[in-house]
Motif scaffolding. Sequence first.
Motif, PDB file in Angstrom:
ATOM      1  N   LEU A  87       0.803  -1.222   0.000  1.00 28.31           N
ATOM      2  CA  LEU A  87       0.000   0.000   0.000  1.00 28.31           C
ATOM      3  C   LEU A  87       0.832   1.266   0.000  1.00 28.31           C
ATOM      4  CD1 LEU A  87      -1.633   0.346   3.577  1.00 28.31           C
ATOM      5  CD2 LEU A  87       0.541  -0.721   3.095  1.00 28.31           C
ATOM      6  N   GLY A  88       2.136   1.172   0.251  1.00 27.29           N
ATOM      7  CA  GLY A  88       3.000   2.341   0.206  1.00 27.29           C
ATOM      8  C   GLY A  88       2.989   3.131   1.501  1.00 27.29           C
ATOM      9  N   LYS A  89       4.061   3.909   1.680  1.00 26.97           N
ATOM     10  CA  LYS A  89       4.122   4.763   2.874  1.00 26.97           C
ATOM     11  C   LYS A  89       4.552   6.163   2.486  1.00 26.97           C
ATOM     12  CE  LYS A  89       8.762   4.378   4.891  1.00 26.97           C
ATOM     13  NZ  LYS A  89       9.544   3.787   5.983  1.00 26.97           N
ATOM     14  N   LEU A  90       4.121   7.122   3.288  1.00 22.47           N
ATOM     15  CA  LEU A  90       4.507   8.523   3.132  1.00 22.47           C
ATOM     16  C   LEU A  90       5.428   8.906   4.271  1.00 22.47           C
ATOM     17  CD1 LEU A  90       1.065  10.011   2.080  1.00 22.47           C
ATOM     18  CD2 LEU A  90       3.147  10.089   0.703  1.00 22.47           C
ATOM     19  N   LEU A  91       6.615   9.348   3.926  1.00 23.73           N
ATOM     20  CA  LEU A  91       7.580   9.860   4.901  1.00 23.73           C
ATOM     21  C   LEU A  91       7.452  11.378   4.869  1.00 23.73           C
ATOM     22  CD1 LEU A  91       9.892   9.140   6.834  1.00 23.73           C
ATOM     23  CD2 LEU A  91      11.432   9.263   4.873  1.00 23.73           C
ATOM     24  N   VAL A  92       6.975  11.956   5.966  1.00 25.13           N
ATOM     25  CA  VAL A  92       6.487  13.326   5.956  1.00 25.13           C
ATOM     26  C   VAL A  92       7.462  14.289   6.631  1.00 25.13           C
ATOM     27  CG1 VAL A  92       4.594  14.842   6.674  1.00 25.13           C
ATOM     28  CG2 VAL A  92       4.114  12.493   5.958  1.00 25.13           C
ATOM     29  N   ALA A  93       7.776  15.377   5.934  1.00 19.93           N
ATOM     30  CA  ALA A  93       8.455  16.512   6.556  1.00 19.93           C
ATOM     31  C   ALA A  93       7.372  17.452   7.069  1.00 19.93           C
ATOM     32  CB  ALA A  93       9.344  17.222   5.537  1.00 19.93           C
ATOM     33  N   VAL A  94       7.187  17.455   8.375  1.00 27.77           N
ATOM     34  CA  VAL A  94       6.102  18.255   8.957  1.00 27.77           C
ATOM     35  C   VAL A  94       6.412  19.739   8.854  1.00 27.77           C
ATOM     36  CG1 VAL A  94       4.817  18.733  11.073  1.00 27.77           C
ATOM     37  CG2 VAL A  94       5.435  16.370  10.505  1.00 27.77           C
ATOM     38  N   GLU A  95       7.636  20.109   9.176  1.00 26.92           N
ATOM     39  CA  GLU A  95       8.066  21.507   9.153  1.00 26.92           C
ATOM     40  C   GLU A  95       9.017  21.734   7.977  1.00 26.92           C
ATOM     41  OE1 GLU A  95       6.680  23.361  11.325  1.00 26.92           O
ATOM     42  OE2 GLU A  95       6.103  22.001  12.948  1.00 26.92           O
ATOM     43  N   VAL A  96       9.119  22.989   7.556  1.00 25.15           N
ATOM     44  CA  VAL A  96      10.046  23.337   6.477  1.00 25.15           C
ATOM     45  C   VAL A  96      11.470  22.949   6.852  1.00 25.15           C
ATOM     46  CG1 VAL A  96      11.048  25.279   5.196  1.00 25.15           C
ATOM     47  CG2 VAL A  96       8.575  25.197   5.609  1.00 25.15           C
ATOM     48  N   ALA A  97      11.795  23.091   8.142  1.00 28.64           N
ATOM     49  CA  ALA A  97      13.150  22.767   8.605  1.00 28.64           C
ATOM     50  C   ALA A  97      13.497  21.295   8.408  1.00 28.64           C
ATOM     51  CB  ALA A  97      13.299  23.146  10.076  1.00 28.64           C
ATOM     52  N   GLU A  98      12.497  20.448   8.210  1.00 23.86           N
ATOM     53  CA  GLU A  98      12.753  19.018   8.042  1.00 23.86           C
ATOM     54  C   GLU A  98      12.949  18.603   6.587  1.00 23.86           C
ATOM     55  OE1 GLU A  98      10.431  17.121  11.892  1.00 23.86           O
ATOM     56  OE2 GLU A  98       9.346  17.280   9.995  1.00 23.86           O
ATOM     57  N   ILE A  99      12.766  19.528   5.668  1.00 20.23           N
ATOM     58  CA  ILE A  99      12.890  19.181   4.245  1.00 20.23           C
ATOM     59  C   ILE A  99      14.301  18.716   3.915  1.00 20.23           C
ATOM     60  CG2 ILE A  99      12.796  20.100   1.898  1.00 20.23           C
ATOM     61  CD1 ILE A  99      10.490  21.886   2.786  1.00 20.23           C
ATOM     62  N   LYS A 101      16.317  17.112   5.840  1.00 16.95           N
ATOM     63  CA  LYS A 101      16.432  15.723   6.315  1.00 16.95           C
ATOM     64  C   LYS A 101      15.752  14.769   5.339  1.00 16.95           C
ATOM     65  CE  LYS A 101      16.500  16.750  11.291  1.00 16.95           C
ATOM     66  NZ  LYS A 101      15.779  16.523  12.581  1.00 16.95           N
ATOM     67  N   LEU A 102      14.617  15.212   4.809  1.00 16.98           N
ATOM     68  CA  LEU A 102      13.892  14.382   3.849  1.00 16.98           C
ATOM     69  C   LEU A 102      14.731  14.169   2.588  1.00 16.98           C
ATOM     70  CD1 LEU A 102      10.965  13.152   3.878  1.00 16.98           C
ATOM     71  CD2 LEU A 102      10.322  15.034   2.363  1.00 16.98           C
ATOM     72  N   GLU A 103      15.363  15.234   2.124  1.00 17.89           N
ATOM     73  CA  GLU A 103      16.211  15.132   0.935  1.00 17.89           C
ATOM     74  C   GLU A 103      17.423  14.248   1.196  1.00 17.89           C
ATOM     75  OE1 GLU A 103      16.926  19.254   0.279  1.00 17.89           O
ATOM     76  OE2 GLU A 103      15.113  19.543  -0.953  1.00 17.89           O
ATOM     77  N   GLN A 104      17.966  14.336   2.409  1.00 19.15           N
ATOM     78  CA  GLN A 104      19.093  13.486   2.771  1.00 19.15           C
ATOM     79  C   GLN A 104      18.679  12.014   2.782  1.00 19.15           C
ATOM     80  OE1 GLN A 104      20.779  14.432   6.593  1.00 19.15           O
ATOM     81  NE2 GLN A 104      22.374  12.880   6.452  1.00 19.15           N
ATOM     82  N   LEU A 105      17.492  11.739   3.290  1.00 17.19           N
ATOM     83  CA  LEU A 105      16.981  10.370   3.283  1.00 17.19           C
ATOM     84  C   LEU A 105      16.794   9.856   1.855  1.00 17.19           C
ATOM     85  CD1 LEU A 105      14.375  10.153   6.186  1.00 17.19           C
ATOM     86  CD2 LEU A 105      16.257   8.579   5.760  1.00 17.19           C
ATOM     87  N   GLN A 106      16.334  10.739   0.975  1.00 19.19           N
ATOM     88  CA  GLN A 106      16.163  10.330  -0.417  1.00 19.19           C
ATOM     89  C   GLN A 106      17.504   9.965  -1.048  1.00 19.19           C
ATOM     90  OE1 GLN A 106      14.209  13.211  -2.960  1.00 19.19           O
ATOM     91  NE2 GLN A 106      13.450  11.582  -4.295  1.00 19.19           N
ATOM     92  N   ARG A 107      18.534  10.769  -0.767  1.00 18.24           N
ATOM     93  CA  ARG A 107      19.866  10.461  -1.300  1.00 18.24           C
ATOM     94  C   ARG A 107      20.394   9.155  -0.718  1.00 18.24           C
ATOM     95  NH1 ARG A 107      20.334  16.120  -0.524  1.00 18.24           N
ATOM     96  NH2 ARG A 107      21.392  15.815   1.475  1.00 18.24           N
ATOM     97  N   ASN A 108      20.143   8.938   0.570  1.00 26.60           N
ATOM     98  CA  ASN A 108      20.594   7.701   1.206  1.00 26.60           C
ATOM     99  C   ASN A 108      19.902   6.484   0.582  1.00 26.60           C
ATOM    100  OD1 ASN A 108      22.082   6.585   3.816  1.00 26.60           O
ATOM    101  ND2 ASN A 108      20.115   5.551   3.718  1.00 26.60           N
ATOM    102  N   ALA A 109      18.599   6.614   0.361  1.00 23.78           N
ATOM    103  CA  ALA A 109      17.840   5.515  -0.243  1.00 23.78           C
ATOM    104  C   ALA A 109      18.378   5.188  -1.633  1.00 23.78           C
ATOM    105  CB  ALA A 109      16.360   5.866  -0.302  1.00 23.78           C
TER     106      ALA A 109
END
Length: 366
Positions: A87-99, A101-109
Amino acid sequence: MDSIDTLIIGAGALGLACAARLSTPGQSCLIVETESLIGSHTSSRNSEVIHAGLYYPPGSLKAELCLEGRERLYAWCRTHQIAHRQLGKLLVAVEVAEIAKLEQLQRNAQACGVHDLQTIEQPQLNALEPAVRGTCALLSPSTGIIDSHAYLQSLLAAAENRGAQLVLHTRVEQLEADGAGWIASGHSGGEPFQLKAQRVINAGGLFAQQLAGQTQGLRNIPPLHLCQGRYFSYSGRSPFQHLIYPMPEANTAGLGIHATLDLGGQLRFGPDTHYITQLDYQVEENLREPFADAIRRYFPAIDSARLVPGYSGIRPKLAGPGEPAADFIIQTPNEHGLPGLVNLFGIESPGLTASLAIAERVAQAL
């Protein structure tokens, strides 16, 4: 003294996957389990998520075996008619400051070999999951859920169909080298026993180090840190169609209190990260509000009265509080110098996802 070809200690996902992989007609394989049911500890007390492999250091066993295990597990589910949903999952950046971290996770993946992540901007996030608060997200379409109990039963059935036997209420307390094999001593049904085995797999999970400490000639036993993860169910209809994950905790000690669905559509939140000194599966009522506070960041409309204490699991971590996350350890004869023995240490998440891939590594090592 009875003699067998393969002794597998522990009937969780790892032990049963090893049994399904190694069992061969004409060769004896015995699975022994201390408890009265298979998968009584970590294997049946988790999120039942098939992980995509986003978080782990590139090149680590966790990263490699999660990706390989994910594909093997989906294929196993299709072949053996095990209930599951991608069904898939959403990894959410709640605040702008977390974007960032989200981009870093994408690069790691991507460095780990996960190339199907999709960037979801806020308007699309609002359309996909109106109840979720976030500035943007990553969609992982390879993430899914599984009926872990049916999976464990299917592994046992596959092993038994190839001649393996399961014995419950049986604890191996000592392993002694015996020429090219091992003598296992312990108690079964309250009675002492000894057994010769040509090869032994220690898949004891939370108890693997305990047996390793009673294994003749074995050195370099890693420390065990018990880490409890507690879950709350959410009564009523779920507002989510996907699994919802916040940013992971520091050192990836945990993935944050996330929202998961079971195959019946029941929503649950967890796990948290709580180091303990002895086995404890209780979930206290007074955790409701701390859970609600953590969840409210990405689910503002949460009604804390609908949170009901669920269950807990315990991770067999190799890293203590505040320490960097440790990798799986598959300790083979080439590493410890003891023929015919494999020890599995620290197989926490994504252990269920990786179980079939781990079994393949064990088979290659013996």
